[in-house]
Scaffold this motif. Sequence first.
Motif, PDB file in Angstrom:
ATOM      1  N   PRO A  91       0.798  -1.236   0.000  1.00 35.68           N
ATOM      2  CA  PRO A  91       0.000   0.000   0.000  1.00 35.68           C
ATOM      3  C   PRO A  91       0.824   1.278   0.000  1.00 35.68           C
ATOM      4  O   PRO A  91       0.459   2.253  -0.671  1.00 35.68           O
ATOM      5  CB  PRO A  91      -0.835  -0.138   1.273  1.00 35.68           C
TER       6      PRO A  91
ATOM      7  N   PHE B  63      -1.971   4.174   1.976  1.00 42.21           N
ATOM      8  CA  PHE B  63      -1.392   4.695   0.738  1.00 42.21           C
ATOM      9  C   PHE B  63      -1.232   6.208   0.819  1.00 42.21           C
ATOM     10  O   PHE B  63      -1.582   6.836   1.824  1.00 42.21           O
ATOM     11  CB  PHE B  63      -2.226   4.276  -0.486  1.00 42.21           C
TER      12      PHE B  63
ATOM     13  N   PHE C 130      -7.726   2.630  -4.945  1.00 41.77           N
ATOM     14  CA  PHE C 130      -6.802   1.707  -4.279  1.00 41.77           C
ATOM     15  C   PHE C 130      -7.069   0.263  -4.692  1.00 41.77           C
ATOM     16  O   PHE C 130      -6.142  -0.493  -4.999  1.00 41.77           O
ATOM     17  CB  PHE C 130      -6.932   1.862  -2.764  1.00 41.77           C
TER      18      PHE C 130
END
Length: 395
Positions: A67, A99, A327
């Motif tokens: 991430p 992230f 994501f």
Amino acid sequence: MKKKFSSGIAIIFLIAAALLVFSGLPGCSNYAQTIITMSTAIESTTATTMVPAAPATEETAQEEKIPANFELVYIPKIDVPWFDVVQKGIEQCARDYGFKVTVTAPPKLDPAIQAQIVLDLIGKTADAVIVCPIEEASMDIALQKASSAGIMTFGSEGSNLKNISYDFESISNESFGQAIMQSAIKYSGNSGSYAVSVGFLSSAAQNEWADAEIALQKQSAPGMVNILGYSKGTDRFEDNEDQAIALTKITEIITANPDLKLIVGNSMTSGPAAGEAIKKQKLKGKLFYVGTGLPLTAGGYIKDNIIQEAFFWDPYLTGYSLGFMAFKAWEGKPLIKGDAVTLPGGAKLAGYETLTEGTGTAGAKVIYGNAAVSVNKENMDSWYKKFEEYGWPQF
């Protein structure tokens, strides 16, 4: 390592050279040159926020799908309170999932500046970009270049975009319009005459809401009558997103139709205008309003029982969902019909429990939530509190 995201379908981009797509801009024939030659020193004039993820070690930094390796850029239309709340939602998602996100807003509503922000990402570290376009046709030029450079591209309130992996919407226009009319039917008691407003007849989303409202009334509430008739285009009135114009037009409609029972509004200006008209003509309890609005624009009138209910979607949850969508796509698990937006523990985000799919006008996939919410007399205080927590007091 960043890899090019592809839907597997070659994207063909056509430019209509003579088309003027935005007031005050050059035609498309020289627009491409405009966005390429414009100064790239925009960063100093835009609002940019970075939310860092936990630092990766040298060992994990070389691995894919960690991430902390994912870098997302969100580009709203402009830096205004609504998008500030969207930003808080997307930043929370970045913290939850680890992230990085940067939010960069153009300093004014200028499609060329917004497009240049996208172009400036090429050759840098961004893995994905989400754009809420000021103007869709011209933004596609920049998004095509970004996509060709290996940046994943997504839209928000951009269902007419072409050069994107997909667009993400908090609501479908049909379901939003239906929610408004269902409430309107309740307050009218399935009887009486009503009128529908839009900001402009050229406003695609608002007119789709109006289409759904009128269709649902015809199907489910035959005791109600649209005083403007049922011919597409003339079955609604424009208020030009201007409260003074809206007040004038609503007053004219009331004068011509003294038995008018309900106004169904689809622009943010129609609610306050209806509230003023009802108050001035002492029609409280006789003429009702249901439509779009926020606690900020409608709350005072709702508190005084002048208008009844205002519909919107929660910008914080929109932001969180946008971050989650990008994501998951980067992870190789793009959202599809039936999926949910979830928190790290697995809890589903309200309004995004079961996503649906559609196709935009340019052929790109659109993912929809079902996140219509409303403010009324019963829940007004809770919405005031929530927006205050978001940093946007609605008093």
